[in-house]
Enzyme design. Structure first.
Site, mmCIF file in Angstrom:
data_model
loop_
_atom_site.group_PDB
_atom_site.id
_atom_site.type_symbol
_atom_site.label_atom_id
_atom_site.label_comp_id
_atom_site.label_asym_id
_atom_site.label_seq_id
_atom_site.Cartn_x
_atom_site.Cartn_y
_atom_site.Cartn_z
ATOM 1 N N ARG A 136 59.498 -12.388 -68.901
ATOM 2 C CA ARG A 136 60.025 -13.052 -67.696
ATOM 3 C C ARG A 136 59.952 -12.142 -66.469
ATOM 4 O O ARG A 136 59.480 -12.575 -65.406
ATOM 5 C CB ARG A 136 61.450 -13.557 -67.948
ATOM 6 C CG ARG A 136 61.475 -14.768 -68.880
ATOM 7 C CD ARG A 136 62.885 -15.245 -69.144
ATOM 8 N NE ARG A 136 63.685 -14.237 -69.823
ATOM 9 C CZ ARG A 136 64.974 -14.370 -70.093
ATOM 10 N NH1 ARG A 136 65.626 -15.459 -69.694
ATOM 11 N NH2 ARG A 136 65.621 -13.437 -70.732
ATOM 12 N N ASN A 159 63.370 -18.648 -70.699
ATOM 13 C CA ASN A 159 63.017 -18.771 -72.111
ATOM 14 C C ASN A 159 63.507 -20.118 -72.593
ATOM 15 O O ASN A 159 64.571 -20.573 -72.185
ATOM 16 C CB ASN A 159 63.745 -17.697 -72.936
ATOM 17 C CG ASN A 159 63.083 -16.335 -72.814
ATOM 18 O OD1 ASN A 159 61.935 -16.231 -72.400
ATOM 19 N ND2 ASN A 159 63.818 -15.300 -73.183
#
Ligand code: ZN
Ligand code: ZN
Length: 754
Positions: free
Chosen positions: A17, A35
């Site tokens: 990320r 996620n």
């Protein structure tokens, strides 16, 4: 335009990320990343051109420990974003992503650890987005702090700042912590009295303890390790006595790679393994070793040593002040699973450890260190144990079955495999199910997998052996889950493992399967282990096997190589047997053999018979010891000097008895032991190609524990290199650890209804 991008693979807990964030910032793309149950999900508002560049970057240059398996891009209704941000996980459905294994300490963290000016100086649980424990401390996915045991350690102000800073290596690092907010150490003596909680003073005390010849139990992030001075023969022997482990080799932890290189010679493959994110124990040749390790006590009778370097901050810190190698072996009593909780460890290791180094981070999935070896001549990688660093993912591909399938594996080297979604998961090595506490860990692991994936198995695969604890458990669970239990023959599962790993199930060419190991329940109720199979377009059949001989004395046969010799000996060998058996035993086993009906074709037992005949080993103190000691008689070979003892018979017979008789004749003629061992291995290797020729096949796939013998693997590769295509297990061990995977591979490819 707004796009929805989903990235699948090993993409959580690896800094993905933050990586997406920085790429988006670079390209001026707005949107979000989070996620979810499938992997990483991105909403991006961008021009067509920028989007293409963005996707290309994400897929081709991911963070170093990530593995992208697939990605998809979907155009959607235009959405307005003010910036690009990382948003909390969303989970709307069951998990469908690869999980995250443990990663070894990265270079940057290691530097910080030893930099007095850095705030992580001497902090033993230093990690970042690229390194640290993952699978070991995970209770649920998606990978978020709340789902790991780090949830007990709320971040301090400084850690929160790092976590929120896009330019920091710990931006969104879920395991982020420091000495103010993180995991605490405690060094105690044998009675539990705390001697220190300060990492710096602990690091000074540990070398003193080890130098005094004491044994220290260290709680690492994946379980307890027992440590002692690897140079002191007395100390190592004392550890053997206390651990009830008389001869099985111990692994050795070096403080740094450079210290290791001074002692033992490495080649590039070794160096790569030793410093990889998986960082296993590597078995190295130790011929002519001249350092000060207590080699005879560490690896009795062997000319190889298992070594590793620190893979956690705690180990690195502990070893920094120790300028000598230490034993680092799984914290357990021989045969039990590796311990990971303080309460259990202080009880179980009470008689073993003089001191304990505990910490406050809980371990959910304890794992042993993985073990790998490279064959000396052809550098074939052989995995001996697949655990920390590799579990719980399988990175190859298998067709996704319509039903949810779980495989319960074998018995001696238990593992499980589960196919609950688009991915296949393989557990860490669990151990020998004969031990109650290994069995407990096995059942716990099954329950954990079922819980994490919120999926009840519909098909439960098991070995054909009715007495395997894994078989019995499979039958009970299948009923409870209202699923279907299916037995798959042991050696067919081995063969399926190597076919599956090498994607040979769709091969238009027929493949010869060579599956050799110690034992496995055969379809004719004999004990198989010297098997040849043919595979062609969805059909697998047994083609040949080593000539059957008597299986004596049940489980004792595998423990006492002399019994294999007894079974395979001709009358000329009576004097040899009389040296190994009392007259009473001779009489009893003589009677047993007359009435015996249980037969075997096990190549593992043929190895045992040869080891016993040559006086190398009559009783195994650990599984496969005789075969390992035998391989260690050999310091190399030249194919031109090798002679086979026997050939494949014209009638297709693979002569087990004649082989032993010929070896005995050589022995009587005074042929040196190492030459006999060399020619024995050469005989096995050449027979493979004789069988291949007889059945007219030139694709050969080998599996089973016997193929842990690196010299045999080298010989097979050398003999077959020009005219044959050879396959071995690659990411999996050739031993029974691969049975669970093989059961699944067999089921998805060869099951008519699947
Ligand atoms: Zn790091
Ligand atoms: Zn902190």
């Amino acid at each position: 335009m707004t796009y929805r991008i989903v990235i699948k693979g090993q993409v959580q807990g690896v800094g993905f990320r933050p990586f997406v964030y920085s790429e988006a910032a670079r390209l001026g793309i707005k949107g979000t990343v989070s996620n979810n149950e499938e992997g990483v999900i991105i909403y991006a508002s961008a021009t067509d051109n920028d989007l293409q560049q963005f996707c290309k970057q994400l897929v081709t240059t991911p963070p170093r420990v990530a593995r992208v398996k697939s990605h998809s891009v979907q155009q959607m209704e235009e959405r307005e974003f003010n910036d690009f941000s990382i948003v909390p996980s969303e989970k709307n459905a069951r998990l469908n992503l690869q999980l995250t294994p443990d990663f070894a300490l990265c270079e940057d963290c290691e530097k910080e650890l030893s930099d007095p000016a850095n705030r992580r100086f001497n902090y033993p649980f230093t990690t970042c987005t690229y390194c640290g424990p993952r699978w070991a401390i995970t209770n649920a996915f998606p990978f978020e702090r709340d789902h790991t045991n780090m949830v007990s350690f709320p971040m301090c102000k400084d850690c929160v700042k790092e976590y929120g800073d896009p330019l920091d290596r710990r931006f969104h690092s879920q395991t982020n912590s420091c000495s103010h907010c993180g995991v605490q150490l405690a060094l105690t003596d044998h009675s539990g009295k705390v001697l220190s909680r300060d990492p710096e003073s602990i690091c000074q005390k540990v070398p003193e303890i080890l130098l005094q010849g004491k044994i220290l139990a260290v709680k690492n992030t994946s379980g307890y390790l027992l440590c002692c001075d690897a140079r002191s023969e007395d100390t190592v022997m004392e550890l053997r006595r206390r651990k009830r482990r008389p001869t099985k080799p111990f692994a050795i932890l070096y403080p740094f790679l450079s210290a290791l290189e001074k002692d033992l010679s490495l080649h590039e493959d070794h160096r790569k393994e030793l410093t990889s994110a998986e960082r296993p124990i590597v078995l190295l040749p130790a011929d002519g070793y001249k350092g000060d390790l207590a080699v005879r006590a560490l690896a009795p009778g062997l000319r190889q040593l298992g070594v590793m370097i620190p893979y956690t901050a705690l180990m690195s810190l502990m070893m920094r002040n120790i300028h000598f190698p230490v034993v680092a072996t799984s914290g357990n009593i021989h045969g039990s699973p590796i311990l990971s909780s303080e309460e259990e460890a202080v009880v179980a290791l009470k008689e073993v450890a003089d001191y304990f180094l505990h910490h406050t981070l809980e371990v959910t999935n304890p794992q042993d260190d993985s073990v790998v070896k490279y064959s000396e001549k052809t550098s074939q990688k052989i995995i001996f144990r697949r655990s920390r660093g590799y579990a719980p993912n399988y990175y190859g591909s298998l067709p996704v079955p319509p039903k949810k399938v779980i495989a319960m594996g074998a018995h001696l080297k238990s593992t499980i495999a589960f196919f609950p979604n688009d991915f296949l998961y393989l557990s860490q090595y669990l151990g020998n199910l004969d031990h109650m506490d290994v069995y407990q860990r096995f059942t716990d692991t099954v329950e954990f997998f079922v819980r994490v994936f919120e999926t009840t198995p519909e098909v439960v695969l098991h070995d054909l052996h009715p007495a395997y604890a894994s078989t019995q458990f499979a039958l009970v669970r299948a009923r409870e889950w209202e699923g279907e239990a299916r037995g798959i023959q042991h050696h067919k599962a081995h063969f399926a493992s190597v076919l599956g790993e090498n994607e040979l199930f769709r091969s238009p060419e027929p493949v010869l399967g060579v599956v050799w190991d110690g034992t496995g329940y055969g379809e004719d109720s004999a004990i198989w282990g010297g098997e040849f199979f043919g595979y062609k377009m969805g059909r697998m059949e047994r083609l040949a096997h080593f000539e059957y001989f008597d299986w004596l004395a049940g489980d004792k046969m595998a423990l006492e190589p002399r019994l294999s010799l007894f079974s395979l000996s001709g009358t000329a060998m009576t004097p040899v047997l009389e040296d190994k058996f009392t007259p009473e035993e001779m009489r009893i086993y003589g009677k047993v053999i007359q009435k015996n009906t249980l037969k075997t074709s096990s190549v593992g037992r043929i190895f045992d018979a040869v080891a016993s005949l040559l006086g190398i080993c009559d009783r195994n103190s650990y599984e496969g010891e005789a075969a390992i000691l035998m391989e260690n008689c050999l310091t190399g070979y030249d194919l031109n000097e090798c002679h086979p003892y026997v050939d494949l018979g014209e009638d297709g017979k693979l002569p087990s008895f004649d082989l032993i008789t010929r070896i005995h004749e050589d022995m009587l003629a005074g042929v040196p032991k190492d030459q006999i061992v060399r020619d024995f291995l050469f005989t096995l290797a050449t027979i493979i190609f004789q069988v291949a020729e007889r059945f007219n096949m030139n694709h050969i796939a080998c599996s089973g524990g016997v193929f842990q013998n690196a010299t045999l693997v080298d010989m097979v590769r050398e003999i077959g290199k020009d005219n044959y295509k050879l396959y071995f297990n690659r990411a999996l061990s050739p031993n029974d650890e691969n049975i669970a995977f093989g059961q699944i591979a067999y089921y998805v490819h060869l099951n008519p209804e699947s």
